[in-house]
Enzyme design. Structure first.
Site, PDB file in Angstrom:
ATOM      1  N   ARG A  18      50.450  33.029  48.140  1.00 20.41           N
ATOM      2  CA  ARG A  18      49.431  32.220  47.471  1.00 20.41           C
ATOM      3  C   ARG A  18      48.420  31.752  48.520  1.00 20.41           C
ATOM      4  O   ARG A  18      48.789  31.366  49.632  1.00 20.41           O
ATOM      5  CB  ARG A  18      50.051  31.005  46.764  1.00 20.41           C
ATOM      6  CG  ARG A  18      50.836  31.346  45.506  1.00 20.41           C
ATOM      7  CD  ARG A  18      49.934  31.823  44.378  1.00 20.41           C
ATOM      8  NE  ARG A  18      50.641  32.039  43.124  1.00 20.41           N
ATOM      9  CZ  ARG A  18      51.127  33.208  42.730  1.00 20.41           C
ATOM     10  NH1 ARG A  18      51.003  34.262  43.523  1.00 20.41           N
ATOM     11  NH2 ARG A  18      51.739  33.325  41.558  1.00 20.41           N
TER      12      ARG A  18
ATOM     13  N   GLU B 183      39.892  31.342  45.361  1.00 19.88           N
ATOM     14  CA  GLU B 183      40.064  32.723  44.930  1.00 19.88           C
ATOM     15  C   GLU B 183      39.253  32.962  43.668  1.00 19.88           C
ATOM     16  O   GLU B 183      39.507  32.294  42.655  1.00 19.88           O
ATOM     17  CB  GLU B 183      41.545  33.002  44.675  1.00 19.88           C
ATOM     18  CG  GLU B 183      41.861  34.462  44.494  1.00 19.88           C
ATOM     19  CD  GLU B 183      43.365  34.721  44.459  1.00 19.88           C
ATOM     20  OE1 GLU B 183      44.041  34.364  45.446  1.00 19.88           O
ATOM     21  OE2 GLU B 183      43.822  35.256  43.441  1.00 19.88           O
TER      22      GLU B 183
ATOM     23  N   HIS C 145      43.734  40.256  45.253  1.00 17.25           N
ATOM     24  CA  HIS C 145      44.993  39.864  44.614  1.00 17.25           C
ATOM     25  C   HIS C 145      45.583  41.023  43.807  1.00 17.25           C
ATOM     26  O   HIS C 145      45.780  40.925  42.585  1.00 17.25           O
ATOM     27  CB  HIS C 145      44.773  38.650  43.721  1.00 17.25           C
ATOM     28  CG  HIS C 145      46.020  37.834  43.538  1.00 17.25           C
ATOM     29  ND1 HIS C 145      46.009  36.465  43.435  1.00 17.25           N
ATOM     30  CD2 HIS C 145      47.336  38.192  43.446  1.00 17.25           C
ATOM     31  CE1 HIS C 145      47.241  36.014  43.283  1.00 17.25           C
ATOM     32  NE2 HIS C 145      48.061  37.050  43.288  1.00 17.25           N
TER      33      HIS C 145
END
Length: 296
Positions: free
Chosen positions: A223, A252, A271
């Site tokens: 993360r 993000e 991601h």
């Protein structure tokens, strides 16, 4: 038949099984619904199938009085206020195991790419800067015999360790009770696999980069907020850290003009740790199975 809201169309045919048993609405946009849009569409729902990009806070849960189950299309639940859900007796489920090997593959691909400076070399070819074979051109690091520090020896961390051992790397795993700084001082490569919690948020900052080797490579497929973005950017820009390869960032996505995106020793991908056809479809199947089970 229960009313369900799904915050994005999912790969495969899993949602067809959900539609066969319940009244299902799927958010049609390519981007996540805003907080207000999410509440508007989930307000009357008993089941919610959400993504890690959806913040399901206590306010959202309170605004959905009929909600009985939340199925998260992710391995973790850090985007959900699980305490608020528990107070209401709302079941919360995630999709572990199915993405372990796929994410480990991506972590090791990032490690290899950063070690051998593949993004820099590829950009040089595209820019016409490759004139001939060069004895000192784009020199990287060997994996064989190098020391890899796994931060968070869970399912994915263990799978990465297994891959590293096959490459002849020396692996050290760091758990909650181990000294992170002692391990970082010796590591040639560091791969992050711990969950995002209050304890791990921001755990990689100035002090941690200060004890790492200036040639070390940091890989993060866990993360983004585990790493302090500004401190990482400064360490890379100042030459205090060799390279970073990131599947996750904070924020993000990163703004396109962020310095971290522009640094030659930083590799950032969007991601994609679980992004294979088979894994994303298996995640969808499990997420739907979880919701069907919770709704009875």
């Amino acid at each position: 038949m229960a009313r369900c809201f799904v915050t994005r169309e999912l790969p495969g045919t899993a949602l067809d099984r959900l539609r066969a048993e319940h009244d299902v609405e799927v958010w049609p946009g390519e981007l996540p619904p805003s907080r207000d849009e999410l509440v508007e569409h989930a307000r009357e729902s008993e089941g919610l199938l959400c993504l890690l990009t959806d913040v399901i806070g206590a306010d959202v849960i309170a605004a959905c009085p009929k909600l009985r189950a939340i199925s998260n299309y992710a391995v973790g639940s850090d985007n959900i206020d699980t305490d608020a859900a528990a107070e209401r007796g709302i079941e919360v489920a995630v999709t572990p195991d199915v993405l372990t090997d796929t994410t480990a593959d991506l972590a090791f691909a990032l490690l290899l790419a950063a070690a051998r400076r593949l993004p820099e070399a590829e950009r040089a070819v595209r820019a016409g800067e490759w004139g001939t074979w060069e004895p000192s051109g784009w020199l990287g690091q060997d994996l064989y015999g190098a020391r890899l520090c796994i931060v968070g020896p869970g399912r994915i961390g263990s799978a990465v360790a297994h891959r590293a051992e096959a490459f002849g790397m020396e692996v050290r795993s760091v758990g909650r009770d181990d000294s992170l700084h002692d391990a970082l001082e010796l590591a040639d490569f560091v791969s992050i696999h711990c969950p995002l919690t209050d304890e791990t948020r921001g755990m990689f900052g100035k002090a941690e980069f200060g004890v790492m080797r200036p040639t070390a490579v940091l890989v993060n497929t866990a993360r983004g907020p585990i790493v302090q973005t500004d401190e990482l950017t400064r360490a890379l820009a100042d030459g205090r850290l060799g390279a970073a390869a990131l599947d996750v960032t904070d924020p993000e996505p990163l703004p396109s003009d962020h310095l971290l995106v522009k640094l030659p020793n930083a590799l950032v991908v969007p991601h994609i740790g679980s992004a294979t056809h088979r894994t994303r479809e298996r995640m969808a199947d499990l997420a739907v199975d979880n919701l069907l089970a919770a709704l009875g």
